[in-house]
Write an enzyme that holds these catalytic residues in place. Sequence first.
Site, PDB file in Angstrom:
ATOM      1  N   TRP A 105      63.849  19.048  23.719  1.00  0.00           N
ATOM      2  CA  TRP A 105      63.222  17.828  24.626  1.00  0.00           C
ATOM      3  C   TRP A 105      63.959  16.503  24.373  1.00  0.00           C
ATOM      4  O   TRP A 105      63.356  16.024  25.825  1.00  0.00           O
ATOM      5  CB  TRP A 105      61.272  17.458  23.917  1.00  0.00           C
ATOM      6  CG  TRP A 105      60.906  18.587  23.852  1.00  0.00           C
ATOM      7  CD1 TRP A 105      60.166  19.996  23.208  1.00  0.00           C
ATOM      8  CD2 TRP A 105      60.235  19.753  25.812  1.00  0.00           C
ATOM      9  NE1 TRP A 105      59.512  20.680  24.056  1.00  0.00           N
ATOM     10  CE2 TRP A 105      60.100  20.961  25.646  1.00  0.00           C
ATOM     11  CE3 TRP A 105      60.399  18.884  26.658  1.00  0.00           C
ATOM     12  CZ2 TRP A 105      58.980  21.233  26.685  1.00  0.00           C
ATOM     13  CZ3 TRP A 105      60.156  19.827  27.695  1.00  0.00           C
ATOM     14  CH2 TRP A 105      58.829  21.344  27.808  1.00  0.00           C
ATOM     15  N   ASP A 175      58.424   9.715  22.831  1.00  0.00           N
ATOM     16  CA  ASP A 175      57.529  10.712  23.365  1.00  0.00           C
ATOM     17  C   ASP A 175      57.127  11.462  22.443  1.00  0.00           C
ATOM     18  O   ASP A 175      57.568  12.572  21.695  1.00  0.00           O
ATOM     19  CB  ASP A 175      58.759  11.934  24.268  1.00  0.00           C
ATOM     20  CG  ASP A 175      58.093  13.024  24.577  1.00  0.00           C
ATOM     21  OD1 ASP A 175      56.647  13.130  24.596  1.00  0.00           O
ATOM     22  OD2 ASP A 175      59.187  14.275  24.731  1.00  0.00           O
ATOM     23  N   LYS A 199      48.136  19.030  23.708  1.00  0.00           N
ATOM     24  CA  LYS A 199      48.477  19.354  21.874  1.00  0.00           C
ATOM     25  C   LYS A 199      47.183  18.854  21.623  1.00  0.00           C
ATOM     26  O   LYS A 199      46.322  19.533  20.708  1.00  0.00           O
ATOM     27  CB  LYS A 199      50.147  19.256  21.212  1.00  0.00           C
ATOM     28  CG  LYS A 199      50.869  19.935  22.802  1.00  0.00           C
ATOM     29  CD  LYS A 199      51.920  19.272  22.509  1.00  0.00           C
ATOM     30  CE  LYS A 199      53.440  19.703  23.432  1.00  0.00           C
ATOM     31  NZ  LYS A 199      53.158  20.719  23.968  1.00  0.00           N
TER      32      LYS A 199
HETATM   33  C1  LIG Z   1      58.103  16.932  23.136  1.00  0.00           C
HETATM   34  C2  LIG Z   1      57.788  17.120  24.408  1.00  0.00           C
HETATM   35  N1  LIG Z   1      58.192  16.766  24.844  1.00  0.00           N
HETATM   36  C3  LIG Z   1      57.898  16.857  26.611  1.00  0.00           C
HETATM   37  C4  LIG Z   1      57.463  18.371  26.841  1.00  0.00           C
HETATM   38  C5  LIG Z   1      56.801  18.116  28.442  1.00  0.00           C
HETATM   39  O1  LIG Z   1      55.757  18.533  28.186  1.00  0.00           O
HETATM   40  P1  LIG Z   1      55.442  18.202  30.065  1.00  0.00           P
HETATM   41  O2  LIG Z   1      54.384  19.790  30.084  1.00  0.00           O
HETATM   42  O3  LIG Z   1      53.503  17.614  29.710  1.00  0.00           O
HETATM   43  O4  LIG Z   1      55.815  17.771  30.641  1.00  0.00           O
HETATM   44  C6  LIG Z   1      56.487  19.056  25.493  1.00  0.00           C
HETATM   45  C7  LIG Z   1      56.224  19.843  26.276  1.00  0.00           C
HETATM   46  O5  LIG Z   1      55.842  20.791  25.167  1.00  0.00           O
HETATM   47  C8  LIG Z   1      56.841  18.515  24.517  1.00  0.00           C
HETATM   48  O6  LIG Z   1      56.539  19.201  23.433  1.00  0.00           O
END
Ligand SMILES: Cc1ncc(COP(=O)(O)O)c(C=O)c1O
Length: 363
Positions: A105, A175, A199
């Site tokens: 991520w 994040d 989550k």
């Molecule tokens: C740490 C992290 N960042 C970003 C995301 C992306 O999230 P979204 O699908 O809400 O854009 C996720 C999704 O699992 C994640 O776990």
Amino acid sequence: MAGANRTYNFCSGPAMLPEEVLLKAQSELLSYQGCGMSVMSLSHRSDAFLSILSQAENRLRSLLNIPDHYHVLFTQGGASAQFASIPLNLMQPGKPGGYLDSGYWAQKAIAEAERYGPVKVVASAAESNYSRALLNGEYSVGAKLSYLHYTPNETIDGVAFPDVPQSGQVPLVADMSSCILSAPLNVADFGVIYAGAQKNIGPAGLTLVIIRDDLLERCGDRVPRLMNYATLASQNSMANTPPTFAIYMANLVFEWLLENGGIPQIEKQNQRKAELLYNAIDSSSLFTNAVEQGSRSAMNVPFSCASAELNERFVRQAEQAGLMNLKGHRSRGGMRASIYNAMPYSGVEALVNFMQKFESQYV
Ligand SMILES: Cc1ncc(COP(=O)(O)O)c(C=O)c1O
């Protein structure tokens, strides 16, 4: 579990919601607090909805002890939209955005930021194949960055930072999609915290941003209006129709957390669950987890057997036993158990019992 058809859902997101929350939502689905209509149909400008919005903010402030000089923004687009919003709002001329490359991520955040301005990867865990967190003292941040972005919990790699990065005067951006509300944190350590809701907060469709007020001055006119933190702050998260039902659900989740002892209590439960699962993996001769001890995530636990065929069999048989969504991310294979706040201890016990039974068949 209350309902006959309920399963334990180990999905990385959208994840389980607390059963009490679902039952409460169910009980007022047709007529919110006796008003004769569903909360989904309330005008976002109505007193009823405005009171849900302010209650959600107040409960979140109380759960996380958010200082007064921070704004709470309820927005949309998921954490992925924040990958763009952060550089668009916070990059300053001549100062790159700094990033810690801790896994899947973090790399997504870096790739998106590179579309908008210069990026400096301050440190990377690539050498360890992303099997451990980057620690304070292993890298230096310097002062010439617009911000330092990191991913405290790498949802796919199952790696968590044990410490908050020390970024000096450089605003720290986190994040927290897969770890927010799971353990205490000191909001004052951060310039911006953001998280997709699906989550630990509520249903997908809502994204949370907590931002220190002085950073709002950086948000220029050319940032798209609905991504502009200053606009969202000045309009009380109502620059357009907000995701009203998701905010209502988040409010119920915040209430559930407060009624159950708040963050210190949920952290204890999360530690107990993670310990149970990691102990089961470490004492098994079939399952392995590649993450270094001090970097293991309490939220997302990847593990695997020696062969892809056994992994597939495990996932299939687990589903038949009511243990859902244990398949690892498509980029990593194996299995992954996401054990967020709403996963009861009994769910992890059921998983561990199943793992032991499975192992006895194949070892
Ligand atoms: C740490 C992290 N960042 C970003 C995301 C992306 O999230 P979204 O699908 O809400 O854009 C996720 C999704 O699992 C994640 O776990």
